[in-house]
Design a protein around this motif. Structure first.
Motif, PDB file in Angstrom:
ATOM      1  N   UNK A  89       4.399   1.553  -6.152  1.00 11.14           N
ATOM      2  CA  UNK A  89       5.308   0.540  -6.693  1.00 11.14           C
ATOM      3  C   UNK A  89       5.995  -0.222  -5.562  1.00 11.14           C
ATOM      4  N   UNK A  90       6.424   0.497  -4.527  1.00  8.01           N
ATOM      5  CA  UNK A  90       7.078  -0.153  -3.382  1.00  8.01           C
ATOM      6  C   UNK A  90       6.088  -1.040  -2.635  1.00  8.01           C
ATOM      7  N   UNK A  91       4.852  -0.561  -2.472  1.00 12.16           N
ATOM      8  CA  UNK A  91       3.816  -1.330  -1.785  1.00 12.16           C
ATOM      9  C   UNK A  91       3.532  -2.628  -2.521  1.00 12.16           C
ATOM     10  N   UNK A  92       3.454  -2.550  -3.846  1.00 12.75           N
ATOM     11  CA  UNK A  92       3.192  -3.746  -4.657  1.00 12.75           C
ATOM     12  C   UNK A  92       4.383  -4.702  -4.597  1.00 12.75           C
ATOM     13  N   UNK A  93       5.589  -4.165  -4.699  1.00 10.06           N
ATOM     14  CA  UNK A  93       6.763  -5.053  -4.684  1.00 10.06           C
ATOM     15  C   UNK A  93       6.932  -5.747  -3.334  1.00 10.06           C
ATOM     16  N   UNK A  94       6.513  -5.090  -2.240  1.00 11.84           N
ATOM     17  CA  UNK A  94       6.600  -5.700  -0.904  1.00 11.84           C
ATOM     18  C   UNK A  94       5.324  -6.443  -0.526  1.00 11.84           C
ATOM     19  N   UNK A  95       4.300  -6.384  -1.414  1.00 11.87           N
ATOM     20  CA  UNK A  95       3.020  -7.064  -1.192  1.00 11.87           C
ATOM     21  C   UNK A  95       2.383  -6.648   0.133  1.00 11.87           C
ATOM     22  N   UNK A  96       2.285  -5.340   0.358  1.00 12.03           N
ATOM     23  CA  UNK A  96       1.720  -4.785   1.588  1.00 12.03           C
ATOM     24  C   UNK A  96       0.244  -4.415   1.389  1.00 12.03           C
ATOM     25  N   UNK A  97      -0.621  -5.385   1.546  1.00 14.01           N
ATOM     26  CA  UNK A  97      -2.049  -5.156   1.377  1.00 14.01           C
ATOM     27  C   UNK A  97      -2.624  -4.173   2.381  1.00 14.01           C
ATOM     28  N   UNK A  98      -2.093  -4.185   3.588  1.00 17.12           N
ATOM     29  CA  UNK A  98      -2.568  -3.282   4.630  1.00 17.12           C
ATOM     30  C   UNK A  98      -2.391  -1.817   4.256  1.00 17.12           C
ATOM     31  N   UNK A 122     -10.824   1.120  -0.747  1.00 20.04           N
ATOM     32  CA  UNK A 122     -10.069  -0.111  -0.999  1.00 20.04           C
ATOM     33  C   UNK A 122     -10.222  -1.028   0.215  1.00 20.04           C
ATOM     34  N   UNK A 123     -10.890  -2.148  -0.004  1.00 22.19           N
ATOM     35  CA  UNK A 123     -11.050  -3.143   1.048  1.00 22.19           C
ATOM     36  C   UNK A 123     -10.005  -4.237   0.899  1.00 22.19           C
ATOM     37  N   UNK A 124     -10.123  -5.265   1.719  1.00 20.22           N
ATOM     38  CA  UNK A 124      -9.144  -6.345   1.723  1.00 20.22           C
ATOM     39  C   UNK A 124      -9.086  -7.075   0.381  1.00 20.22           C
ATOM     40  N   UNK A 125     -10.246  -7.440  -0.168  1.00 14.36           N
ATOM     41  CA  UNK A 125     -10.251  -8.184  -1.439  1.00 14.36           C
ATOM     42  C   UNK A 125      -9.727  -7.344  -2.586  1.00 14.36           C
ATOM     43  N   UNK A 162      -9.993  -5.454 -13.332  1.00 15.60           N
ATOM     44  CA  UNK A 162     -11.429  -5.666 -13.152  1.00 15.60           C
ATOM     45  C   UNK A 162     -11.885  -5.138 -11.793  1.00 15.60           C
ATOM     46  N   UNK A 163     -12.933  -4.322 -11.805  1.00 15.54           N
ATOM     47  CA  UNK A 163     -13.468  -3.784 -10.563  1.00 15.54           C
ATOM     48  C   UNK A 163     -12.850  -2.467 -10.138  1.00 15.54           C
ATOM     49  N   UNK A 164     -11.845  -1.994 -10.863  1.00 16.45           N
ATOM     50  CA  UNK A 164     -11.205  -0.717 -10.540  1.00 16.45           C
ATOM     51  C   UNK A 164     -11.590   0.280 -11.631  1.00 16.45           C
TER      52      UNK A 164
END
Length: 190
Positions: free
Chosen positions: A99-108, A116-119, A79-81
């Motif tokens: 995939x690596x970013x998602x698995x490490x939960x790196x929002x930054x 792409x903002x914080x939310x 939703x929203x993408x």
């Protein structure tokens, strides 16, 4: 549904390319990861595509690999993408990096992608968790020939998802024909 285009690369103007398929020109938006790996103008190219039908337009998005298209489809489910934001994500990060970013939960890392903002980054991390396998970014998961692309399309048409189809494709000999490849892939998936 237009699943794949093979033709001559007529124009390149990021992020849009024009592919001449037997006299019909298809305008296709591609992520920069695909754009940088396209052949020279006038050469033959094959793109896996995703068709978006809206009230005011029919839009084609193209990808050189099944992993890119699969990731794009996962992104637009969120939703929203929309397709433009999904292209932006794939232009800023490779499938393996995402995939690596998602698995490490790196929002930054996601926030560095334009748009792409914080939310939105937090929502992407939450929604994509467990849906992107790191092996999707490996070269073995990439479709390298027309025969392999046809095998993947046949498996998807038979109801298998792209991840399973790509896994079955890895187990096949590189020079396998379409009909034999489908038979072998079905045996592997059974």
């Amino acid at each position: 549904m237009i699943g794949r285009l093979t033709g001559m690369l007529a124009e390149k103007s990021p992020p849009l390319v024009l592919i001449d398929v037997n006299g019909v020109g298809y305008e296709v938006d591609v992520p920069m990861s695909t754009f940088y790996n396209l052949p020279a103008l006038g050469e033959r190219v094959t793109l896996l595509t995703h068709l978006v039908v809206r009230e005011d337009a029919h839009l084609l998005y193209g990808f050189l690999t099944a992993a890119e298209r699969s990731t794009f489809r996962e992104l637009v489910k969120i939703s929203g993408i929309g397709p433009r934001t999904a292209l932006s994500v794939l232009s800023g990060l490779s499938v393996a990096e995402l995939a690596a970013t998602v698995s490490r939960q790196e929002g930054g890392r996601l926030q560095k992608v334009p748009g792409i903002g914080k939310k939105t980054a937090e929502r992407l991390l939450l929604e994509l968790k467990g849906k992107l396998a790191p092996e999707l970014g490996s070269p073995a998961a990439q479709v390298v020939s027309d025969a392999q692309a046809d095998i993947v399309q046949a498996l998807i048409a038979l109801g298998y998802n792209e991840k399973d189809a790509a896994a079955a494709l890895k187990k096949l000999p590189a020079d396998v024909g379409v009909s034999e490849g489908i038979k072998l892939a079905l045996k592997a998936l059974a």
